[in-house]
Design a protein around this motif. Structure first.
Motif, mmCIF file in Angstrom:
data_model
loop_
_atom_site.group_PDB
_atom_site.id
_atom_site.type_symbol
_atom_site.label_atom_id
_atom_site.label_comp_id
_atom_site.label_asym_id
_atom_site.label_seq_id
_atom_site.Cartn_x
_atom_site.Cartn_y
_atom_site.Cartn_z
ATOM 1 N N VAL A 121 43.059 37.981 43.792
ATOM 2 C CA VAL A 121 43.617 36.628 43.738
ATOM 3 C C VAL A 121 43.104 35.873 42.514
ATOM 4 O O VAL A 121 43.844 35.104 41.894
ATOM 5 C CB VAL A 121 43.337 35.855 45.053
ATOM 6 C CG1 VAL A 121 41.855 35.606 45.252
ATOM 7 C CG2 VAL A 121 44.128 34.563 45.089
ATOM 8 N N ALA A 122 41.848 36.110 42.123
ATOM 9 C CA ALA A 122 41.266 35.420 40.970
ATOM 10 C C ALA A 122 41.933 35.823 39.653
ATOM 11 O O ALA A 122 41.844 35.097 38.662
ATOM 12 C CB ALA A 122 39.767 35.695 40.900
ATOM 13 N N ALA B 282 52.473 31.799 43.013
ATOM 14 C CA ALA B 282 51.078 31.356 43.060
ATOM 15 C C ALA B 282 50.620 31.322 44.519
ATOM 16 O O ALA B 282 50.975 30.418 45.259
ATOM 17 C CB ALA B 282 50.941 29.993 42.409
ATOM 18 N N ARG B 283 49.883 32.342 44.912
ATOM 19 C CA ARG B 283 49.393 32.444 46.294
ATOM 20 C C ARG B 283 47.882 32.592 46.304
ATOM 21 O O ARG B 283 47.282 32.955 45.301
ATOM 22 C CB ARG B 283 50.022 33.653 46.989
ATOM 23 C CG ARG B 283 51.499 33.500 47.189
ATOM 24 C CD ARG B 283 52.010 34.575 48.130
ATOM 25 N NE ARG B 283 53.426 34.345 48.383
ATOM 26 C CZ ARG B 283 54.352 35.268 48.247
ATOM 27 N NH1 ARG B 283 54.037 36.491 47.897
ATOM 28 N NH2 ARG B 283 55.608 34.976 48.491
ATOM 29 N N SER B 284 47.290 32.352 47.444
ATOM 30 C CA SER B 284 45.834 32.469 47.576
ATOM 31 C C SER B 284 45.439 33.788 48.240
ATOM 32 O O SER B 284 44.471 33.846 48.976
ATOM 33 C CB SER B 284 45.296 31.280 48.367
ATOM 34 O OG SER B 284 45.919 31.245 49.638
ATOM 35 N N THR B 285 46.205 34.832 47.979
ATOM 36 C CA THR B 285 45.886 36.160 48.504
ATOM 37 C C THR B 285 45.996 37.181 47.368
ATOM 38 O O THR B 285 46.617 36.920 46.342
ATOM 39 C CB THR B 285 46.869 36.580 49.622
ATOM 40 O OG1 THR B 285 48.196 36.576 49.089
ATOM 41 C CG2 THR B 285 46.804 35.632 50.803
ATOM 42 N N ASP B 286 45.381 38.325 47.584
ATOM 43 C CA ASP B 286 45.502 39.405 46.609
ATOM 44 C C ASP B 286 46.952 39.870 46.542
ATOM 45 O O ASP B 286 47.693 39.770 47.515
ATOM 46 C CB ASP B 286 44.626 40.599 47.012
ATOM 47 C CG ASP B 286 43.142 40.317 46.872
ATOM 48 O OD1 ASP B 286 42.777 39.296 46.261
ATOM 49 O OD2 ASP B 286 42.346 41.128 47.376
ATOM 50 N N ARG C 227 45.299 36.515 39.337
ATOM 51 C CA ARG C 227 46.741 36.254 39.351
ATOM 52 C C ARG C 227 47.183 35.286 38.248
ATOM 53 O O ARG C 227 48.127 35.563 37.513
ATOM 54 C CB ARG C 227 47.169 35.746 40.720
ATOM 55 C CG ARG C 227 47.121 36.806 41.797
ATOM 56 C CD ARG C 227 47.393 36.197 43.163
ATOM 57 N NE ARG C 227 48.777 35.842 43.279
ATOM 58 C CZ ARG C 227 49.675 36.515 43.981
ATOM 59 N NH1 ARG C 227 49.319 37.573 44.661
ATOM 60 N NH2 ARG C 227 50.926 36.121 44.024
ATOM 61 N N ALA C 228 46.522 34.148 38.111
ATOM 62 C CA ALA C 228 46.928 33.145 37.113
ATOM 63 C C ALA C 228 46.786 33.703 35.699
ATOM 64 O O ALA C 228 47.672 33.516 34.857
ATOM 65 C CB ALA C 228 46.100 31.874 37.276
#
Length: 127
Positions: free
Chosen positions: A89-90, A11-15, A92-93
């Protein structure tokens, strides 16, 4: 799907990204019986490792072997055999959840006690 898992699993905040190698059917694979020295190859070869570990088998592990004087991915016609697929990034989850639903998760890709334990921990942590 294994590559997608590795691109979105932390879980990261990057593409994220998945790099796809364009396989040409005529390419040779490294034959360790004929040529046991991977440092003597003259061009990029595919290597399908023996499935001596469950992780290699479950992840469909395949590798490329590059010559020691390797400088460019361009083939003799100037084509680069790699394609980058960007994972925003949006997304990923959502992709982690979809992969989980189709059975691609840490326990399925790491079928040992550590992988199963991490998978169970993640399931309980997110409840």
């Amino acid at each position: 799907m294994a590559a997608l898992f590795f691109a979105v699993e932390p879980a990261r905040s990057t593409d994220g990204a998945v790099w796809c190698y364009t396989y040409i059917e005529m390419e040779d694979a490294l034959d360790v019986q004929r040529n046991p020295d991977p440092l003597s190859v003259k061009r990029i070869l595919l290597f399908r490792p023996p499935h001596v570990h469950p992780r290699i088998w479950t992840q469909s592990g395949m590798f490329t072997v590059h010559p020691t004087d390797f400088k460019s991915l361009r083939d003799p016609w100037g084509v680069i055999p790699l394609t980058r697929v960007r994972i925003p990034v949006a997304a990923r989850a959502r992709l982690r959840l979809e992969l989980q639903r189709v059975g691609v998760h840490r326990a399925s890709l790491f079928p040992d006690l550590d992988g199963v334990g991490q998978h169970v921990y993640e399931l309980w942590r997110n409840e």
